[in-house]
Motif scaffolding. Structure first.
Motif, PDB file in Angstrom:
ATOM      1  N   LEU A   1      -4.756   2.759   7.118  1.00 53.56           N
ATOM      2  CA  LEU A   1      -5.535   1.877   6.219  1.00 53.56           C
ATOM      3  C   LEU A   1      -7.001   2.144   6.889  1.00 53.56           C
ATOM      4  O   LEU A   1      -7.174   1.894   8.020  1.00 53.56           O
ATOM      5  CB  LEU A   1      -5.170   0.510   6.085  1.00 53.56           C
ATOM      6  CG  LEU A   1      -3.660   0.246   5.512  1.00 53.56           C
ATOM      7  CD1 LEU A   1      -3.548  -1.224   5.664  1.00 53.56           C
ATOM      8  CD2 LEU A   1      -3.939   0.454   3.772  1.00 53.56           C
TER       9      LEU A   1
ATOM     10  N   ARG B   1      -8.090  -5.001  -1.018  1.00 51.49           N
ATOM     11  CA  ARG B   1      -7.684  -6.071  -1.489  1.00 51.49           C
ATOM     12  C   ARG B   1      -8.493  -6.470  -2.547  1.00 51.49           C
ATOM     13  O   ARG B   1      -9.735  -6.984  -2.068  1.00 51.49           O
ATOM     14  CB  ARG B   1      -6.933  -7.200  -0.593  1.00 51.49           C
ATOM     15  CG  ARG B   1      -6.069  -6.617   0.279  1.00 51.49           C
ATOM     16  CD  ARG B   1      -5.134  -7.664   1.055  1.00 51.49           C
ATOM     17  NE  ARG B   1      -5.714  -8.738   1.135  1.00 51.49           N
ATOM     18  CZ  ARG B   1      -5.247 -10.180   1.297  1.00 51.49           C
ATOM     19  NH1 ARG B   1      -3.667 -10.141   1.011  1.00 51.49           N
ATOM     20  NH2 ARG B   1      -5.828 -11.183   1.701  1.00 51.49           N
TER      21      ARG B   1
ATOM     22  N   ARG C   1      -8.517   1.923  -1.200  1.00 53.42           N
ATOM     23  CA  ARG C   1      -7.528   0.875  -1.134  1.00 53.42           C
ATOM     24  C   ARG C   1      -8.232  -0.345  -0.431  1.00 53.42           C
ATOM     25  O   ARG C   1      -8.803  -0.185   0.724  1.00 53.42           O
ATOM     26  CB  ARG C   1      -6.543   1.289   0.233  1.00 53.42           C
ATOM     27  CG  ARG C   1      -5.553   2.260  -0.504  1.00 53.42           C
ATOM     28  CD  ARG C   1      -4.359   2.361   0.514  1.00 53.42           C
ATOM     29  NE  ARG C   1      -3.283   3.053  -0.027  1.00 53.42           N
ATOM     30  CZ  ARG C   1      -3.343   4.371   0.454  1.00 53.42           C
ATOM     31  NH1 ARG C   1      -4.026   4.700   1.507  1.00 53.42           N
ATOM     32  NH2 ARG C   1      -2.345   4.982   0.320  1.00 53.42           N
TER      33      ARG C   1
ATOM     34  N   GLU D   1       0.886  -1.070   0.041  1.00 51.88           N
ATOM     35  CA  GLU D   1      -0.066   0.015  -0.048  1.00 51.88           C
ATOM     36  C   GLU D   1       0.755   1.295   0.099  1.00 51.88           C
ATOM     37  O   GLU D   1       0.522   2.320  -0.499  1.00 51.88           O
ATOM     38  CB  GLU D   1      -0.687   0.111   1.046  1.00 51.88           C
ATOM     39  CG  GLU D   1      -2.100  -1.130   1.281  1.00 51.88           C
ATOM     40  CD  GLU D   1      -3.036  -1.108   0.066  1.00 51.88           C
ATOM     41  OE1 GLU D   1      -3.229   0.112  -0.307  1.00 51.88           O
ATOM     42  OE2 GLU D   1      -3.613  -2.004  -0.325  1.00 51.88           O
TER      43      GLU D   1
END
Lengths: 262, 391
Positions: free
Chosen positions: B267, B170, B168, A112
């Motif tokens: 995150l 996965r 963001r 990230e």
């Protein structure tokens, strides 16, 4: 550690509260660059809560937390995120993301926040796992390994982005004496090789004396700092009897035959 | 270590001697408590209140002593009694002499009173009056409404970032969740939708047969499934199946500090955990709904053909003529809305979860309840809207 070392984290007039219940008030201390700083105190005194304030998970009721010259809680959200990315945290239970393998856990922040390619990320992840003695466990899930290994994997993830500050929440909780000792050695090694500042929340006396270069003692009764300074000095010279009792593991005078609660 | 029980010679004897308390005056001002039998933890032990009653009648007693010569086995039962008697003595200013008690019990008694009760540690019993309760409850509801709106806002924001390609999460997580709430839900959706179609057909058949209009069972089942039941049943199944699972997953992550770990890495849990779950449900719900519609019609056909003696061609033709594409469109539109609602209810309750095992259970329950309330009330709004708009 020379006194001239640069202040890395400064806590000023910090009050911590859950709703209206103030758990600690008027905390003032400085963590210098390269310190292994111990936050200690009896159970329930607010050690972990203080850690949450330092890493940006809980907002202070009053006061400020400065990284260098920058206030973590007054920074813009983007700036705050950037600050937070400069530190790594080892949570009490490891807090590995349970749906990912160990390698994926370490790789996630790398993917990230860096521009590394897939293969490189995989390589770095393996390296970090190898550093904590988990080479070959890349494709294991957190539920498939022991508690001590989970903790070490958590450390590998905390180190993923080469942080300049590492936080440890009760690193030796639930570990046998040997694993706990090995983790202490690893912490020392990391401080020296990564040139990181390390903050450890713990009440394990053995670790406190083995690694701590500076410390604060949170007093559960007065709800503020009971003493601060290098742990060994506090043990021998503190004028606060509760601090000395804590550091020498001696029971309350009224408690004959009982044992102090660690 | 202190021994909890003094082992009597016949410790394992099947028959225990009943515990008994007797009083005698040793001399003027001294009351002697005779303890006989086995004082183990069980019902029927003499209570300190009996001693208290005795002390009421004997006002001159200044000292209390024990005779434990006939005492058999003992455990926490004796200890609790002694602590009670000690308290009595303290309030009545009577001296208690534990000298004759077994050594272990004396030490435990000392240990139990060594650390004085911490002032303020005991929680005062919550005796708020009715108005306070109502007020607190309303404030809590108000706050929870605010939290819900905040969550909705954050979810919308993350959707915005998804649209500009900045979110963001996965991709592999998304695929896994898509499988989990899509393909993996097929068996239960098959069963329920098929049976609902069958039940609708039975209900209709009995009535329509009276007019000889049994062919209209096909219309009844087709329209009901396409407009209402397909979307509604899938939503309720998914709320119980997937909404609860979302809440439990996120709740457990909260308990394990996994969400903290995400946050401190910068995150957003909203993008990382909530967004893929919402996308998955928004994509899968309409597909499941179409599938449920067809299964329900199949169930209806079984009744129509098997019981009402319609031919396959008749039933199929009647369905095609009777059920329009609009009917399907209404159901499918509803089901995507339901998908969002189920995902929001599940994720909201999961993220709000406290840090204990029971909190995770509560989060799962609350996710299903919230989900179903959302679904039914939205369905009501849809019913009114389609009626007003004449769709």
């Amino acid at each position: 550690m020379p006194d001239t070392a640069e202040a890395h984290i400064t806590v000023r007039d910090l009050d911590m509260a859950y709703g209206t219940f103030v758990i600690q008030h008027d905390l003032n201390f400085t963590i210098r660059r390269g310190d292994i700083f111990i936050i200690m105190g009896g159970s329930g005194c607010g050690k972990s809560t203080l850690l949450k304030h330092l890493v940006g998970l809980m907002a202070p009721a009053r006061g400020e937390v400065l990284f260098g010259k920058q206030d973590l809680w007054k920074a813009e959200p983007a700036e705050q995120e950037r600050l937070m990315r400069r530190f790594g945290i080892l949570y009490q239970s490891g807090a590995l993301w349970s749906s990912m393998t160990l390698a994926e856990n370490v790789a996630l922040p790398l993917g990230e926040f860096t521009d590394l390619g897939r293969a490189e990320i995989r390589e770095v992840a393996s390296l970090k796992l190898a550093l904590v003695g988990l080479a070959g466990f890349e494709d294991f899930y957190p539920s498939e390994i022991s508690g001590g290994m989970r903790k070490r994997a958590g450390l590998a993830r905390a180190m993923a982005l080469d942080p300049e500050i590492l936080f440890f929440d009760e690193p030796s909780a639930g570990l046998d004496p040997i694993s706990s000792r090995m983790l202490d050695d690893l912490i020392l090694e990391l401080r020296d090789s990564l040139d990181a500042t390390i903050i450890v929340v713990t009440h394990e006396l053995a670790s406190i004396f083995a690694i701590g270069t500076n410390s604060v003692f949170l007093d559960v009764e007065t709800r503020t700092i009971g003493a601060s300074g290098p742990p060994k000095e506090l043990r021998d010279h503190s004028d606060n009897p509760r601090v000395r009792r804590f550091l020498t593991r001696s029971a309350d005078a009224t408690l004959e035959g009982g044992s102090a609660r660690g | 270590m202190v021994q909890l029980t003094a082992a009597p010679p016949n410790r394992f004897a099947a028959e225990q001697r009943a515990p008994r308390l007797s009083f005698s005056e040793l001399d003027a001002g001294t009351l002697l408590l005779g303890l006989t039998g086995d004082w183990k933890l069980k019902a029927g032990l003499p209570t300190p209140a009996e001693v208290g009653k005795r002390l009421e009648t004997a006002a001159r007693v200044r000292r209390l002593a024990f005779d434990a010569a006939q005492l058999g086995a003992w455990g926490s039962g004796l200890l609790a009694f002694l602590v009670g008697v000690q308290d009595l003595c303290k309030t009545r200013n009577i001296q208690m002499d534990p000298g004759a008690l077994p050594e272990g019990s004396r030490r435990l008694l000392k240990l139990a009173t060594a650390v004085p009760e911490r002032a303020g540690a005991r929680r005062a019993a919550d005796r708020s009056d009715f108005l306070t309760l109502v007020g607190n409850e309303s404030l809590a509801q108000w706050r929870s409404g605010g939290q819900m709106l905040e969550f909705l806002g954050a979810a919308l924001g993350s959707f915005g970032r998804l649209l500009v390609g900045k979110a963001r999460f996965r991709r592999s997580d998304l695929l896994e969740i898509v499988f989990e709430c899509g393909a993996a839900a097929l068996p239960i959706v098959t069963l329920i939708a098929f049976l609902v179609g069958l039940i609708l057909a039975f209900v209709g058949a009995v009535q329509l047969q009276q007019f000889g209009a049994q062919i209209y069972v096909a219309n009844l089942v087709g329209i009901a499934m396409a407009r209402e039941m397909g979307a509604l049943m899938t939503a309720i199944i998914m709320s119980g199946r997937t909404g609860a699972a979302f809440a439990a997953q996120l709740g457990t992550m909260q308990v394990n500090e996994e969400i903290d770990a995400l946050t401190t890495f910068g995150l957003s849990s909203m993008e990382f955990l909530v967004l893929p779950r919402m996308i998955a449900l928004i994509l899968m719900m309409p597909l499941l709904c179409i599938y449920a519609d067809l299964m329900g019609i199949l169930g209806g056909a079984l009744v129509g053909i098997g019981m009402l003696k319609l031919t396959v061609a008749e039933y199929v033709n009647q369905t095609i003529n009777g059920v329009g594409l609009t009917d399907f469109a209404v159901g499918i539109a509803k089901s995507s809305v339901f998908g969002v609602l189920v995902a929001i209810a599940g994720c909201l309750r999961g993220i709000q979860c406290g840090r204990s095992a029971s909190a995770v259970g509560l989060a799962a329950t609350s996710a299903v309840v919230t989900g179903i309330v959302f679904i039914i009330s939205t369905d009501g709004i849809f019913a009114v809207l389609t009626n007003v708009l004449g769709i």
